[in-house]
Design a protein around this motif. Structure first.
Motif, PDB file in Angstrom:
ATOM      1  N   ARG A  65       0.794  -1.249  -0.095  1.00 15.55           N
ATOM      2  CA  ARG A  65       0.065   0.022   0.054  1.00 15.55           C
ATOM      3  C   ARG A  65       0.749   1.298  -0.099  1.00 15.55           C
ATOM      4  O   ARG A  65       0.530   2.450  -0.522  1.00 15.55           O
ATOM      5  CB  ARG A  65      -0.775  -0.183   1.123  1.00 15.55           C
ATOM      6  N   LEU A  66       1.893   1.021   0.630  1.00 15.72           N
ATOM      7  CA  LEU A  66       3.113   2.324   0.716  1.00 15.72           C
ATOM      8  C   LEU A  66       3.246   2.920  -0.963  1.00 15.72           C
ATOM      9  O   LEU A  66       3.651   3.885  -1.209  1.00 15.72           O
ATOM     10  CB  LEU A  66       4.267   2.091   1.160  1.00 15.72           C
ATOM     11  N   GLN A  69       0.920   5.376  -2.295  1.00 10.67           N
ATOM     12  CA  GLN A  69       0.775   6.712  -1.479  1.00 10.67           C
ATOM     13  C   GLN A  69       1.906   7.667  -1.856  1.00 10.67           C
ATOM     14  O   GLN A  69       2.830   7.209  -2.155  1.00 10.67           O
ATOM     15  CB  GLN A  69       0.697   6.578   0.095  1.00 10.67           C
ATOM     16  N   VAL A  70       1.654   9.008  -1.579  1.00 13.29           N
ATOM     17  CA  VAL A  70       2.556   9.984  -1.687  1.00 13.29           C
ATOM     18  C   VAL A  70       2.531  11.061  -0.526  1.00 13.29           C
ATOM     19  O   VAL A  70       1.396  11.315  -0.190  1.00 13.29           O
ATOM     20  CB  VAL A  70       2.532  10.740  -3.035  1.00 13.29           C
ATOM     21  N   MET A  71       3.481  11.595  -0.234  1.00 13.13           N
ATOM     22  CA  MET A  71       3.313  12.488   0.924  1.00 13.13           C
ATOM     23  C   MET A  71       3.713  13.864   0.273  1.00 13.13           C
ATOM     24  O   MET A  71       5.016  14.171  -0.184  1.00 13.13           O
ATOM     25  CB  MET A  71       4.278  12.178   2.021  1.00 13.13           C
ATOM     26  N   GLN A  74       2.685  20.188   2.989  1.00 16.04           N
ATOM     27  CA  GLN A  74       1.152  20.992   3.101  1.00 16.04           C
ATOM     28  C   GLN A  74       1.166  22.401   2.245  1.00 16.04           C
ATOM     29  O   GLN A  74       0.151  22.439   1.798  1.00 16.04           O
ATOM     30  CB  GLN A  74       0.876  21.235   4.613  1.00 16.04           C
ATOM     31  N   PHE A 106       2.988  17.586   6.391  1.00 16.58           N
ATOM     32  CA  PHE A 106       2.882  16.628   5.166  1.00 16.58           C
ATOM     33  C   PHE A 106       1.266  16.266   4.854  1.00 16.58           C
ATOM     34  O   PHE A 106       0.618  15.892   5.936  1.00 16.58           O
ATOM     35  CB  PHE A 106       3.787  15.643   4.775  1.00 16.58           C
ATOM     36  N   LYS A 107       0.884  16.286   3.755  1.00 15.77           N
ATOM     37  CA  LYS A 107      -0.392  15.442   3.170  1.00 15.77           C
ATOM     38  C   LYS A 107      -0.287  14.280   2.608  1.00 15.77           C
ATOM     39  O   LYS A 107       0.505  14.361   1.680  1.00 15.77           O
ATOM     40  CB  LYS A 107      -1.088  16.585   2.619  1.00 15.77           C
ATOM     41  N   LYS A 108      -0.909  13.430   3.173  1.00 12.32           N
ATOM     42  CA  LYS A 108      -1.080  12.032   2.667  1.00 12.32           C
ATOM     43  C   LYS A 108      -2.043  11.867   1.463  1.00 12.32           C
ATOM     44  O   LYS A 108      -3.156  12.191   1.729  1.00 12.32           O
ATOM     45  CB  LYS A 108      -1.108  11.112   3.647  1.00 12.32           C
ATOM     46  N   LEU A 109      -1.639  11.522   0.348  1.00 14.12           N
ATOM     47  CA  LEU A 109      -2.613  11.431  -0.999  1.00 14.12           C
ATOM     48  C   LEU A 109      -2.301   9.895  -1.417  1.00 14.12           C
ATOM     49  O   LEU A 109      -1.375   9.292  -1.368  1.00 14.12           O
ATOM     50  CB  LEU A 109      -2.192  12.478  -1.872  1.00 14.12           C
ATOM     51  N   ASP A 416     -10.021   2.920  -3.543  1.00 15.90           N
ATOM     52  CA  ASP A 416      -9.357   4.030  -3.868  1.00 15.90           C
ATOM     53  C   ASP A 416     -10.268   4.269  -5.304  1.00 15.90           C
ATOM     54  O   ASP A 416     -10.163   5.519  -5.437  1.00 15.90           O
ATOM     55  CB  ASP A 416      -8.078   3.723  -4.415  1.00 15.90           C
TER      56      ASP A 416
END
Length: 446
Positions: A65-66, A69-71, A74, A106-109, A416
Motif C-alpha cells: 500500500r505504501l 501513497q505519496v506525501m 502541506q 505533510f499531506k498523505k494522498l 481507492d
C-alpha cells in the motif's frame, strides 16, 4: 531453446552480411564480459543469481500500500488546491522554504500519478537484492559497458529480459530514452556505413525508409532526427528496398494500443523491420508479463523490442531485445549506448529481481485488470490502458490537447477507485458504462 525461433528475415541476413564490414574497418565494438572481486569471497568464486531464491508473495501485502501513497508538503498541496502551481516565483519560494526545513507538515494522498504499475517499488525481495549487491560490490559504476562495466549482474539481467521477450539476446541501457535513440541511430547508419566503405553516396532507393507513428515517444522522434530520416511517403508506395516501421505499443498520452494484429499482417506483406516500443506494456500485459506482443501473440513478428525498467519494473534503465546480430550492430553504432556509463551493479541486481518477481507474481496483472473494470463501471470510461491524474499540457502533448491522465496500479484498492471516481465526477460528466469485451483495448480521454 524452442521459444527463440531462429527464422532469419531478410533484414537479419542483411545485417549479418554487413557486420563483417564493420570488423574489417575496425568499427565493431565488442562487449567485454568481466567479473569483479566480491567482499567476503575468495578469488575465483563466481556470483550466482538464482531465480528460485527470490521470495514472492500472493496478494497485496501491507507494505504494498505504501507504493500507492505519496506525501506532499502541506504548503505545496495548498498551492495546488489554490491553482498557483505553474509560476516560477512560487517554485523558487517553495524550494527555499523546504530547503530550510521550515515546512514540517505533510499531506498523505492516494497516488494515481506514477508509473509503478505493478506496485513493486516497496517489494522487500527487490530491496534485499539491491542491498546485498551493494554490500558485496559497492555502489558506483565501473565504466561504460564496452570498457569495463559489463558484469555478471548485467549479463543475468539481459538474459532474463531476452527470455521474457522470446528473443536471442538483449542489450541493457541506462535509460529507455537512450535505448530508442541507439536503435534509431543504429538503423539509420547501416547504408551510410556501407557506402562510405565503398567510397560513394547512397542512392535514394538504397536509403532505409523509416515509418514512425505521429504519436510515438519523444525518444523515437529525436532518434529519427539524428538518423536524418524524414517521412512523406506511404508504405504501399515506398520504392525503397529496406523499410522499417516503428511504433509505441501503448500510447501513454491517449491510452490507445497499436493495432498489433494488423501490423503483423503488414510486416508479412511488405517485409519491413518492426521496431516496437513496449515501455508501457512490458510486465503488465501478457500471461508472463512479456508485454503487448505476448498479449497479441506477435512476439515473433516483432524484430526489435524496446522496453524500460523505470515503469512496471520499478527500477531504472532501458533495454532492446533482439537477435544476436542486431545486438552486435546496435552496440557498435548506437551512440547513446557507446558513450553512456553502465548502470551500477546494485541497480542491475534490483532490476533482475524485478523481472523475476514481476513474472512470477502474476496476480498483480490480474489486479490491474480488476481496477480497470471497476473504473469503467463507475465512470463509463473504458479504462483498458493507463491514465494519469495530473494535468498534462504542452510540450508533452500538442497545443490545445491538454488532458488529465489517471494511472491505475495493482496495489490500489476498490475503495481507492470509488473515491477517485467520486472526485472526478464533480468536474466531468461521465458517460453511461458500455459493455466491452477483452478484445477492445482502446481507452477514452477525460
Amino acid at each position: 531453446m524452442e521459444s527463440m525461433r531462429k527464422i532469419k528475415t531478410s533484414w537479419d541476413l542483411y545485417v549479418e552480411e554487413e557486420l563483417p564490414k564493420l570488423e574489417s574497418r575496425n568499427m565493431f565494438l565488442p562487449i567485454r564480459p568481466m567479473n569483479i572481486s566480491i567482499a567476503g569471497q575468495e578469488e575465483g568464486d563466481q556470483t550466482h543469481l538464482v531465480e528460485d531464491e527470490y521470495k514472492t508473495y500472493q496478494g497485496i501485502q501491507p507494505w504494498n500500500r505504501l507504493a500507492a501513497q505519496v506525501m506532499l508538503p502541506q504548503i505545496f498541496f495548498q498551492r495546488l488546491m489554490d491553482g498557483f502551481e505553474l509560476t516560477s516565483k512560487i517554485e523558487r519560494e517553495e524550494h527555499e522554504i523546504i530547503s530550510s526545513n521550515q515546512e514540517k507538515q505533510f499531506k498523505k494522498l492516494a497516488l494515481f500519478a506514477g508509473n509503478d504499475f505493478l506496485g513493486l517499488s516497496r517489494h522487500p525481495t527487490i530491496a534485499t537484492a539491491m542491498a546485498k549487491a551493494a554490500m558485496e560490490n559497492g555502489t558506483g559504476p565501473r565504466g561504460s559497458p564496452l570498457v569495463c562495466g559489463h558484469t555478471y549482474y548485467h549479463r543475468a539481467l539481459e538474459s532474463a529480459l531476452a527470455n521474457l521477450k522470446k528473443k536471442e539476446a538483449c542489450l541493457v541501457f541506462t535509460s529507455g530514452f537512450g535505448a530508442n535513440m541507439a536503435v534509431m541511430v543504429a538503423i539509420g547508419s547501416i547504408v551510410p556505413v556501407i557506402c562510405e566503405g565503398e567510397g560513394r553516396r547512397p542512392t535514394k532507393e538504397e536509403k532505409v525508409a523509416i515509418f514512425s507513428d505521429a504519436l510515438n515517444h519523444a525518444s523515437i522522434v529525436d532518434g529519427l532526427k539524428l538518423a536524418e530520416q524524414q517521412g512523406g511517403v506511404q508504405l504501399t508506395n515506398c520504392k525503397n528496398k529496406r523499410k522499417v516501421v516503428v511504433t509505441d505499443s501503448l500510447f501513454s498520452m491517449d491510452g490507445d494500443i497499436a493495432p498489433m494484429g494488423e501490423l503483423a499482417q503488414l510486416r508479412k506483406k511488405h517485409g519491413f523491420l518492426w521496431v516496437l516500443d513496449d515501455a508501457h506494456g512490458t510486465f503488465v500485459w501478457g500471461k508472463n508479463g512479456g508485454g503487448l506482443a505476448e498479449e497479441f501473440n506477435s512476439e515473433y513478428d516483432v524484430d526489435l523490442c524496446v522496453g524500460t525498467l523505470s515503469k512496471a519494473a520499478s527500477s531504472l534503465g532501458g533495454f532492446v531485445a533482439c537477435s544476436k546480430i542486431w545486438k552486435q550492430w546496435i552496440q557498435s553504432r548506437g551512440r547513446s549506448f557507446i558513450f553512456s556509463t553502465v548502470a551500477p551493479i546494485p541497480l542491475a541486481a534490483a532490476s533482475h529481481a524485478s523481472v523475476v518477481v514481476a513474472k512470477k507474481e502474476s496476480w498483480r496483472r490480474r489486479e490491474i485488470r480488476k481496477r480497470m473494470k471497476e473504473f469503467h463501471a463507475l465512470t463509463g470510461i473504458p479504462a483498458r490502458t493507463g491514465f494519469y491524474c495530473v494535468a498534462v499540457g504542452p510540450p508533452v502533448v500538442p497545443p490545445n490537447t491538454a488532458r488529465i491522465r489517471v494511472t491505475l496500479t495493482a496495489v490500489q484498492t476498490s475503495e481507492d477507485i470509488k473515491r477517485l471516481a467520486a472526485l472526478i465526477s464533480k468536474h466531468v460528466k461521465f458517460q453511461a458504462p458500455s459493455n466491452i469485451d477483452n478484445s477492445n483495448y482502446t481507452s477514452a480521454r477525460l
